[in-house]
Design a protein around this motif. Structure first.
Motif, short mmCIF file in Angstrom:
data_model
loop_
_atom_site.label_atom_id
_atom_site.label_comp_id
_atom_site.label_asym_id
_atom_site.label_seq_id
_atom_site.Cartn_x
_atom_site.Cartn_y
_atom_site.Cartn_z
N ALA A 91 0.84 -1.21 0.00
CA ALA A 91 0.00 0.00 0.00
C ALA A 91 0.87 1.25 0.00
O ALA A 91 1.84 1.34 0.73
CB ALA A 91 -0.91 0.00 1.23
N GLY A 92 0.52 2.18 -0.84
CA GLY A 92 1.25 3.44 -0.89
C GLY A 92 2.30 3.50 -1.97
O GLY A 92 2.69 4.59 -2.41
N GLY A 145 -6.18 5.98 2.59
CA GLY A 145 -4.84 5.41 2.73
C GLY A 145 -3.87 6.21 1.87
O GLY A 145 -4.06 7.41 1.65
N ARG A 149 -4.96 9.90 0.49
CA ARG A 149 -4.31 11.11 1.02
C ARG A 149 -3.71 11.95 -0.10
O ARG A 149 -3.75 13.18 -0.07
CB ARG A 149 -3.25 10.73 2.05
N SER A 166 -12.92 6.88 6.21
CA SER A 166 -11.69 6.23 6.63
C SER A 166 -11.95 5.44 7.90
O SER A 166 -12.81 5.80 8.70
CB SER A 166 -10.62 7.29 6.88
N ASN A 310 1.81 -2.30 6.77
CA ASN A 310 0.81 -2.81 5.82
C ASN A 310 0.47 -4.29 6.03
O ASN A 310 0.25 -5.02 5.06
CB ASN A 310 1.29 -2.62 4.37
#
Lengths: 318, 318
Positions: A91-92, A145, A149, A166, A310
């Motif tokens: 994630a991210g 997430g 964001r 969220s 994560n």
């Protein structure tokens, strides 16, 4: 410690991967190189291998960590993964380009760029063709997430207000924050709705006809998460019946990488109020190596501290 | 003091306009209402009337101020307007939506939204289709007036760097600021180039083949100002010969509102690296009334202080 890499990697990249793994005290091995797997403790996997993960697990008696290279883990069958194996998403890793893509779609739809371009091609030049002003509008971001964001940051930069759905309460710079129980409230009051949720048992088929009808008649909906969060037929019907409602769709119900084929049950792309893209929102230069590094760093964190980022909550998926 | 309004105005808007004019001590009259023009001292004019302004001037012996409702004044023939008449533009009145449109075009091009949508319609689903990452890129803004500053704000919000071409030195938050003498430097080093200059003797045919060749091979050029700032043939040839170079074009060399017709000498819209829109970047809800109020406020300023904003420098146009 041995790390199995389940991904198509070009030879020069393999060398880089081996060195990077070595630098964190691991030995990277690749599926096609025919190594001994009996002592593999961690593996990195990209999307195509997630569907067939079960066939690997039975051959990896010492496996303790599955780290995906993708941000989503929805293709894993958690019922078949023993509880002692930690699963971490990436994630991210793709958050910035995916968010840029989502906001680009929303802006293009707000200014009717695609539909007016096509009209001009057909000889229609309507200088009074109206657009939506972005400044001051309300953006609802479902899932706050990494991607959410970044979408929020871009929307604020345009001068939009922000409300988010969220799990955790968000306090910085948002007009409203709530969990999925507040979904209706956010849908009703947003001019733009961005979907950046993971696909799991709580979000599958979340957006149905009922939810779409709660949205503003001229809202803009953008999905860069997973198609199955939206009901395909309901979205198509809503778009056809509400020409002022618009959708930007990057993720599809049948994609080559997941289902092996690209097929639409409904002709979304014939609608003038849709922009489609081929699930390529994350594909910017260097993204593969950056995502790989991000995943590998998390493996390092797991190895050194036992507390990686994560970690997937299995109960969300089973 | 009498104010002649040269614009198509619906009856209910006429009443609003009369009241607004009254509130600043003026009597608003409309062309079609057949009033006495001998003592008209100021006039408001929208684009279609600018081309035939000379025919009005001879009938307005007391005229002291021409205030345009448009931001551009390039359609006026300054050689035919007596020196004692002050001409003011409505610069800035459309800045926000025009800038939003410009940046939307740039983002849509960077993510290949239109070309990938068309490919998907033809059954091609290429998930590895690469995009440009926006964050960290350099935006060059040519003309840092109302529109240019709004473009700059939006680009900063995306995380881009900014360099500007402006008459006045700009110090806030830009990597570089220079006047037209620095054009080559900005063209060479920008990933995105936005044209938000007025069309005048210094900017007409400013962007020719020679300048386009100085730009990055994969640069994105967006024009929301006036078409004639760019050489039509040179841009078409450059786009055809450099498929990685992209252009967003809102303003055209032959438009209905200026030349009475919509015609392209070159098939820009057949190129996959172009997005076109029908010079509608400014058309958002309430923009007409806002632009009217902005122009009227400037007439008030002129009447009360003799020092209105946006006084046109005639020497730029003759």
């Amino acid at each position: 410690m041995k790390l199995l890499i389940l991904a198509k990697v070009p030879d020069d990249m393999k060398e880089v991967a081996r060195k990077m793994a070595e630098s964190i005290g691991m030995q990277a091995i690749f599926e096609e190189d025919g190594n001994d797997w009996s002592d593999v403790e961690a593996l990195l996997s990209f999307i195509p291998k997630l569907r067939t993960m079960n066939s690997y697990i039975s051959k990896l008696p010492k496996l303790k960590l599955i780290q995906t290279l993708s941000a989503g883990v929805d293709l894993l069958d958690f019922n078949q993964i023993p509880d002692n194996i930690t699963v971490c998403s990436n994630a991210g890793a793709f958050a910035l380009p995916v968010a840029e893509h989502a906001v680009s779609m929303a802006m293009a739809l707000s200014k009717n760029l695609l539909s007016n371009h096509m009209k001009m091609k057909n000889g229609v030049f309507n200088q009074r063709s109206p657009s939506i002003k972005l400044e001051g509008k309300m953006a609802g971001v479902l899932g706050y997430g990494g991607i959410g964001r970044e979408i929020g940051r871009l929307c604020r930069g345009i001068g939009m207000e922000l409300q988010v759905i969220s799990r955790k309460l968000v306090s910085e710079n948002v007009s409203f924050s709530g969990n999925l129980d507040s979904l209706d409230r956010v849908l009703q009051s947003s001019d733009f709705v961005f979907i950046s949720l993971p696909l799991n048992r709580y979000t599958k088929n979340l957006i149905t006809s009922d939810k779409l009808k709660k949205m503003k008649k001229d809202a803009i909906l953008v999905n860069v998460a997973r198609a199955a969060i939206i009901n395909e037929q309901d979205l198509y019907n809503h778009l056809r019946e509400n020409p002022e409602f618009k959708a930007g769709i990057d993720v599809w119900w049948q994609e080559p990488i997941t289902t092996g084929e690209y097929e639409m049950k409904y002709p979304f792309l014939d609608l003038p109020n849709v922009i489609g893209s081929p699930h390529n929102s994350g594909i910017v230069p260097d993204i593969d190596i950056n995502a790989f590094m991000s995943a590998l760093k998390n493996v390092e964190l797991w190895m050194k501290t036992g507390k990686p980022h994560n970690v997937v909550r299995r109960e969300d998926y089973t």
